[in-house]
Every structure is written in structure tokens, then in C-alpha cells.
Design a protein around this motif. Structure first.
Motif, PDB file in Angstrom:
ATOM      1  N   VAL A 189     -16.295  -1.006  -9.158  1.00 38.12           N
ATOM      2  CA  VAL A 189     -14.985  -1.653  -9.330  1.00 38.12           C
ATOM      3  C   VAL A 189     -14.763  -2.225 -10.741  1.00 38.12           C
ATOM      4  CG1 VAL A 189     -14.734  -2.148  -6.870  1.00 38.12           C
ATOM      5  CG2 VAL A 189     -15.617  -3.947  -8.353  1.00 38.12           C
ATOM      6  N   LEU A 191     -16.299  -4.260 -12.758  1.00 35.62           N
ATOM      7  CA  LEU A 191     -16.561  -5.645 -13.122  1.00 35.62           C
ATOM      8  C   LEU A 191     -17.956  -6.035 -12.633  1.00 35.62           C
ATOM      9  CD1 LEU A 191     -15.126  -8.205 -14.341  1.00 35.62           C
ATOM     10  CD2 LEU A 191     -14.641  -8.855 -11.983  1.00 35.62           C
ATOM     11  N   LEU A 245      -8.697  -7.169  -6.654  1.00 32.13           N
ATOM     12  CA  LEU A 245      -9.116  -7.988  -7.786  1.00 32.13           C
ATOM     13  C   LEU A 245      -7.868  -8.518  -8.507  1.00 32.13           C
ATOM     14  CD1 LEU A 245     -11.838  -6.651  -7.160  1.00 32.13           C
ATOM     15  CD2 LEU A 245     -12.170  -6.295  -9.599  1.00 32.13           C
ATOM     16  N   TYR A 246      -7.895  -9.781  -8.835  1.00 32.63           N
ATOM     17  CA  TYR A 246      -6.914 -10.426  -9.716  1.00 32.63           C
ATOM     18  C   TYR A 246      -5.526 -10.664  -9.116  1.00 32.63           C
ATOM     19  CZ  TYR A 246     -10.457  -9.619 -13.261  1.00 32.63           C
ATOM     20  OH  TYR A 246     -11.629  -9.603 -13.960  1.00 32.63           O
ATOM     21  N   ASP A 247      -5.234 -10.130  -7.905  1.00 39.06           N
ATOM     22  CA  ASP A 247      -3.899 -10.327  -7.326  1.00 39.06           C
ATOM     23  C   ASP A 247      -3.866 -11.567  -6.451  1.00 39.06           C
ATOM     24  OD1 ASP A 247      -2.701  -8.155  -8.492  1.00 39.06           O
ATOM     25  OD2 ASP A 247      -3.174  -6.794  -6.837  1.00 39.06           O
TER      26      ASP A 247
ATOM     27  N   ASP B  19     -14.325  -0.661 -18.527  1.00 38.92           N
ATOM     28  CA  ASP B  19     -13.287  -0.222 -17.600  1.00 38.92           C
ATOM     29  C   ASP B  19     -11.958  -0.720 -18.161  1.00 38.92           C
ATOM     30  OD1 ASP B  19     -11.368  -0.234 -15.430  1.00 38.92           O
ATOM     31  OD2 ASP B  19     -13.054   0.200 -14.098  1.00 38.92           O
ATOM     32  N   VAL B  22      -9.439  -2.571 -15.771  1.00 44.32           N
ATOM     33  CA  VAL B  22      -9.767  -3.978 -15.504  1.00 44.32           C
ATOM     34  C   VAL B  22      -9.476  -4.817 -16.751  1.00 44.32           C
ATOM     35  CG1 VAL B  22     -11.622  -5.597 -14.939  1.00 44.32           C
ATOM     36  CG2 VAL B  22     -11.478  -3.408 -13.749  1.00 44.32           C
ATOM     37  N   ARG B  25      -5.850  -5.612 -16.930  1.00 48.74           N
ATOM     38  CA  ARG B  25      -5.470  -6.627 -15.945  1.00 48.74           C
ATOM     39  C   ARG B  25      -5.866  -8.023 -16.420  1.00 48.74           C
ATOM     40  NH1 ARG B  25      -4.414  -5.821 -10.617  1.00 48.74           N
ATOM     41  NH2 ARG B  25      -3.683  -7.954 -10.814  1.00 48.74           N
TER      42      ARG B  25
END
Lengths: 330, 302
Positions: A189, A191, A245-247, B19, B22, B25
Motif C-alpha cells: 500500500v 507506505l 488511507l488518508y480519507d 509510491d 501516496v 496524497r
């Protein structure tokens, strides 16, 4: 209760608290409690320091609340007929500040967990501003299951999920403000932080045969961005909810408590745990590390608590070249 | 193991690949968060025509919309016309507001020129004798002064465009190009800046040209520093992010001499990366034992 087919609706409030904005965060908590109740949620979980924001530094004392603080009482009162876990800065009677997570149920504050492990390394500086908790307890909840709460770093210590499960928790809840870092493309993902946490949660769920609920915040405090990715993992280690992620959002899932019984019968790891063995060996290790007992399995020159004799470290990092290993003659 | 052969200065060392989805974001949220917490809605950016400021322009536009970005081009008389054209291409592509401020009179006004002395006086550093480095540093600080003035007139925060590589080795002007309200790319190595620039659609003419501080005609970072960015980035990544010892660096293909040279550059630039120390005298001292977040309730502009 476990013999019945029971479903618990869990909602994770993956929110972006305002740093130091206690009033605004209280308002958003009340709003989400209302929304969750309207959606028949049984357990609503907020992230670590959801009421205050994370990177408080000297603001910590200014947003701290006693457990009888009217603002907290009012929040508890809003949990009539449901359960919620909220997190804030707790000031004790002797004016220590704790990162606390409280279980609120049926209008009352039922249990408070004070964060046990305060990371003070890397980008973290928690021990400077906070006191560490001293107790770890699973507690019964109105949901008919035992709940064990940990705050973020607490789950980076193996004993915590194990103790909570042995103490009767069937749902392990971790509330976090985890700063995202390491964007290496090779990470699952994308991260590194997410990869680590996802691994931990699945492992704990499987090894404790418990549900694991992970609620992590989003948003930005200063330099750091919190990555969300809240999850609910079933007792067999499978994710049944993975928030993006992040939402920001309220993410819900129904869990079947029968899964706990089924998994614990099929895979009786908890039955076979031997806490007395842990205690015996840990007591020995504590004595050896303190130099109060000799370690029969250690090399003769080993330091207390170590089995091997110390060896020279490799060359040091930037700024300490004078101590570089290969310059030493010994 | 030997150093991988980075034939092109645009190679991305595999271990540095990020990435980019990411990253976009995180950076978009970071930019919005900085503005919201400060009570601003707009951003002002010094746009040079290079890849760093070009990338930041695209990232800001992605985060808050190009209409809330002011790109200021700040050429000096020796600046490359090609840089200006590349900067214009970014402005046109994004459709953001832009402005041109020729900083020549500001810089020459201090140093003077062959015909007349500047503010520094007849015996000052001017009269054409100032070194290119002196002029370059002064120019960077004049650009900073203009951007902070435009910050007021545009009601926007000054966004930083320095990357991690130049910050670590000290290839920056203190209170010049490193001055900003916040920096979205300061934790990305130059190679990662390139990777992200490709991902967000920075024009290829900008991505593919040799990086230059454009302090004098024909200058390039890599010729001046005697390194290629992929090699330097890889060295810094393993040495600093991954805490490798010199022995381990050698095993990764670097020479002891190069590692020690870069170590000295990094250590020598520490002062540029930190807030200046304040003499500790009183009970509570900013940055020492008076520690508050930069933004909290009451600190946003209203």
C-alpha cells in the motif's frame, strides 16, 4: 452471551482533529456520536487524542481534563444506549498528564486506559510531556464482550495484546495517531508505516484469537501527516474492514461474536498459553538484568541481561568519526 | 558489490523509488493543512523554470487549484532565457497567476556595476568584483524579499521549493532560497523530485534538463559539485536515512573518500537547517523550553 448469534456494529471515526482545538473537537465528537446512533452503531471508536490533536507539546496542560470534567461528563452522557471510546489528555489528581482512552457506555465513563508506552525516539517526544500509565486491564462492556484498550505505541509491545486477551478481552482496541512515513515504492500500500501496522494487527488477532480494532486518525499536525487506514481484523487474522488511507470518514462494519468462539475452539492458543511460565522466566530475567542473579546460560563477560560478550560497534554515524571502529587499536 | 553504473543523471536508484500516488496524497493534504491552520487560502511561489519549483507549482495546483497560486518569476540579468521560457510554460499549462520581477536593479543596486558604485559604496564588494557566489547568494535573498512582499499583496503563504539533497549538502542560501512558510518537497531527494515531477506531469523539457542554480551562464549543479545526483542521493539515503557505517557504505560501492567528503558537507551545513540558537537567559525560551506548535487556536490569521 457468546453462545448466541450476536452482531456488533462497530464504527471507526477516522477524523482529523484540530490541534489544541478542544471545543471544536468536542463538537465533532458529539456530531459523530449522533450520526453513529442514527446508524444503529453499537461501538464508536475515536482515535488517540481525538479530542485534542496529537503534537501538543506545551499545549498538553492547557487542554487536559480531569475525569470529572463537565465536558467529558457531557460526552459520556451522549452514549446512552451505546458504547464509545474517546481519547484525550487526562490530568490526574496529582497533576500528571496522561494520554488517555476512555470507554463510555450508557451515559457513563466505565473505564480509562492510560497510555503505557510513550515513544520518545525518532519523531516522537511523548515522554517529555506525558506520564506513562501503570495498569493494563480488560473490562466487560455492555456489548457482551470483554474489551481491551491500548493506545498506539502500546501495541508495539508484545505483552500488551497478550495480557489483554488473557485478562478476558475478546475485542482488542487500539486507538492511534500514527504519523505516516517511508514512501518506498516496495511497501505494501505504498507506505512503510501502514505495512508495519497491518502486519501487527493481523498477527495479534490471530495469536490472541480476538477481534482487533485499529482506529487511526488522518490530517496534518505540523510536519507530520497521519495516514488513517483504520481496520477491523477478525480472530482468524483476516481483515473485515480496511478504511482508505488518508480519507476522513466514519467507517462501519458488523462483527459476529460467534467468530470468537469458533476460532478459539478451532485454534485454542489462549487455552494453551502459560502465563505462569511467562512470569517465572520474566522474574528471572528481571533479576539478571538488575545484576541480582547470575545467568547460567550467558558468556562469562556478558553484561547483566545479555548472553553474549559485547563486541566493538561498527563505525559511528556522521559527526562521530573520531570513535570509528577501525581506528581503534585493541 | 559495486556502485551501480548510473549512466544518465536522470536514473532513479531503485531503493529511492517512492509510491508517487501516496506522495501526492500526503503532500496535497500537507499543503491544505498548512494553509488552513495559518488562516490562508493562497500560495505564492518563486518559479525559476527548474524542476524543483516546477514540481511544487504542480503540487500546489493539485492541492488547492491553480487559481489560488501566484507564480513569480525573478530573473537576474545573467539568468538563462531558456529558464524563463520553461517557467512560462508551467504558468501557461497550469493557468495560474504570474508576475515577473527583474531583480537586476536590486542586486546591482547593492554591488554596483562598472559605471557606478552601488549601495555598498565605492570600496564595497561591487564594481563588478563581487564573486559569482556572492552575487548568487544576494540574488537568492532578493528573491526571498520579493516573495515575502508578494505574500502580503497576494494574501498567500510562501511555499518552499528546496529538496532534501541540496538541504543536506548545504547547496542553499540561508535566508534566501531556503526561506519559506512551509516546504512540501524538502524530504525528497533530487532523484525522487524527478520521479514525482514525471508523475504529476511537469513538462518534459524541465524534467530532462541538467539541474542548475542558474547563478551564471552554463552552470550546472552536477558539474559544480563534481557528483551526479543519483549517486549522491543514493549515498545520502544509505548514510543518513538508513544509518549505514562507512564500512557498510564501502560494501555498497562507495569510496571512503567520497563518503567522508559528503559527511563533511552535511555536518558543515547543519547550521543552515536549524533555527538560530537563542542565548538561554530567562525561565522559558522559545525553542528550548517554550515549545508550542506553530499553529494552534488563535494563531490563524483572521
Amino acid at each position: 452471551m457468546l453462545g448466541l448469534v450476536q452482531s456488533i456494529k462497530i464504527a471507526l471515526a477516522q477524523i482529523a482533529p484540530r490541534l489544541g482545538g478542544l471545543q471544536a473537537n468536542l463538537a465533532s465528537h458529539h456530531r459523530l456520536l449522533d450520526e453513529a446512533r442514527a446508524g444503529d452503531v453499537d461501538l464508536l471508536v475515536f482515535p488517540e487524542l481525538g479530542l485534542t490533536g496529537y503534537l501538543l507539546q506545551d499545549l498538553a496542560a492547557e487542554v487536559a481534563m480531569r475525569l470529572d470534567d463537565p465536558r467529558l461528563v457531557s460526552l459520556a452522557a451522549a452514549t446512552d444506549g451505546m458504547s464509545a471510546i474517546v481519547s484525550f489528555v487526562e490530568e490526574s489528581a496529582d497533576h500528571r498528564l496522561f494520554i488517555a482512552a476512555a470507554l463510555l457506555e450508557d451515559g457513563e465513563l466505565r473505564h480509562v486506559h492510560r497510555k503505557l508506552f510513550l515513544p520518545t525516539y525518532g519523531l516522537f517526544d511523548e515522554r517529555r510531556f506525558f506520564a506513562a500509565g501503570d495498569t493494563l486491564r480488560a473490562v466487560p462492556s455492555r456489548l457482551g464482550v470483554g474489551i481491551g484498550i491500548g493506545v498506539c505505541e502500546d501495541f508495539w509491545h508484545l505483552a500488551v495484546p497478550q495480557v489483554l486477551a488473557l485478562d478476558g478481552a475478546q475485542i482488542l482496541v487500539n486507538v492511534s495517531s500514527s504519523p505516516g512515513r517511508d514512501l518506498a515504492a516496495t511497501n505494501e500500500v505504498g507506505l512503510g508505516t501502514a505495512t508495519s501496522w497491518r502486519t501487527l494487527m493481523r498477527t495479534y488477532a490471530q495469536l490472541t484469537t480476538s477481534f482487533v480494532v485499529f482506529c487511526n486518525r488522518v490530517g496534518v499536525d505540523e510536519s507530520i501527516s497521519f495516514w488513517g487506514g483504520s481496520e477491523v481484523i477478525a480472530p482468524n487474522g483476516a481483515a473485515i474492514l480496511s478504511a482508505p488511507l488518508y480519507d476522513e470518514g466514519l467507517y462501519t462494519v458488523d462483527i459476529a461474536t460467534a467468530d470468537i468462539r469458533r476460532e478459539r475452539i478451532a485454534l485454542p492458543l489462549l487455552r494453551d498459553e502459560r502465563p505462569e511460565l511467562n512470569i517465572r522466566e520474566l522474574e528471572r530475567i528481571v533479576a539478571e538484568r538488575a545484576g541480582l542473579a547470575s545467568d547460567s546460560t550467558a558468556e562469562p563477560d556478558a553484561e547483566p541481561g545479555h548472553d553474549l560478550t559485547a563486541v566493538d560497534p561498527p563505525s559511528a554515524a556522521i559527526g562521530f568519526r573520531a570513535n570509528r571502529g577501525h581506528e581503534r587499536k585493541s | 558489490m559495486t556502485q551501480p553504473p548510473f549512466d544518465s543523471p536522470f536514473d532513479l536508484p531503485p531503493e529511492l523509488a517512492i509510491d508517487t500516488d501516496v506522495a501526492r496524497r500526503v503532500i496535497a493534504g500537507f499543503i491544505r493543512g498548512q494553509l488552513e491552520q495559518a488562516g490562508f487560502e493562497r500560495v505564492v511561489l518563486g518559479l525559476s523554470g527548474g524542476i524543483d519549483s516546477g514540481l511544487v507549482a504542480y503540487l500546489v495546483a493539485e492541492a488547492i487549484g491553480a487559481e489560488r497560486l501566484l507564480a513569480v518569476m525573478l530573473p537576474y540579468r545573467s539568468s538563462s532565457p531558456a529558464s524563463r521560457a520553461d517557467a512560462e510554460a508551467v504558468v501557461t499549462d497550469l493557468g495560474c497567476a504570474s508576475d515577473v520581477v527583474d531583480i537586476t536593479p536590486m542586486v546591482d543596486g547593492y554591488f554596483g556595476d562598472p559605471e557606478r558604485p552601488g549601495a555598498a559604496g565605492p570600496d564595497g564588494p561591487g564594481r563588478g568584483e563581487a564573486t559569482a557566489l556572492q552575487r548568487g547568494n544576494f540574488a537568492a535573498r532578493m528573491r526571498m524579499a520579493v516573495l515575502y512582499d508578494r505574500s502580503v499583496t497576494w494574501s498567500g503563504l510562501v511555499v518552499g521549493t528546496g529538496n532534501k539533497t541540496e538541504s543536506l549538502i548545504g547547496y542553499t542560501t540561508i535566508f534566501g532560497d531556503s526561506a519559506c512558510a512551509f516546504n512540501p518537497i524538502g524530504d525528497l531527494y533530487k532523484s525522487q523530485v524527478r520521479q514525482l515531477a514525471v508523475a504529476v506531469g511537469v513538462p518534459s523539457v524541465i524534467v530532462n534538463k541538467a539541474p542548475s542554480a542558474d547563478l551564471w551562464p552554463g552552470q550546472t549543479d552536477e558539474a559544480e559539485g563534481g557528483f551526479s545526483y543519483p549517486v549522491l542521493d543514493r549515498l545520502l539515503f544509505w548514510r543518513i536515512d538508513k544509518r549505514r557505517s562507512i564500512e557498510e557504505m564501502v560494501a555498497l560501492g562507495f569510496t571512503t573518500e567520497m563518503v567522508e567528503r559528503v559527511d563533511r558537507m552535511v555536518a558543515g551545513a547543519e547550521f543552515k537547517r536549524q533555527v538560530p540558537p537563542i542565548a538561554k537567559l530567562g525561565p522559558r525560551t522559545a525553542g528550548v523550553d517554550y515549545l508550542y506548535p506553530r499553529r494552534r487556536p488563535g494563531s490563524a490569521r483572521t
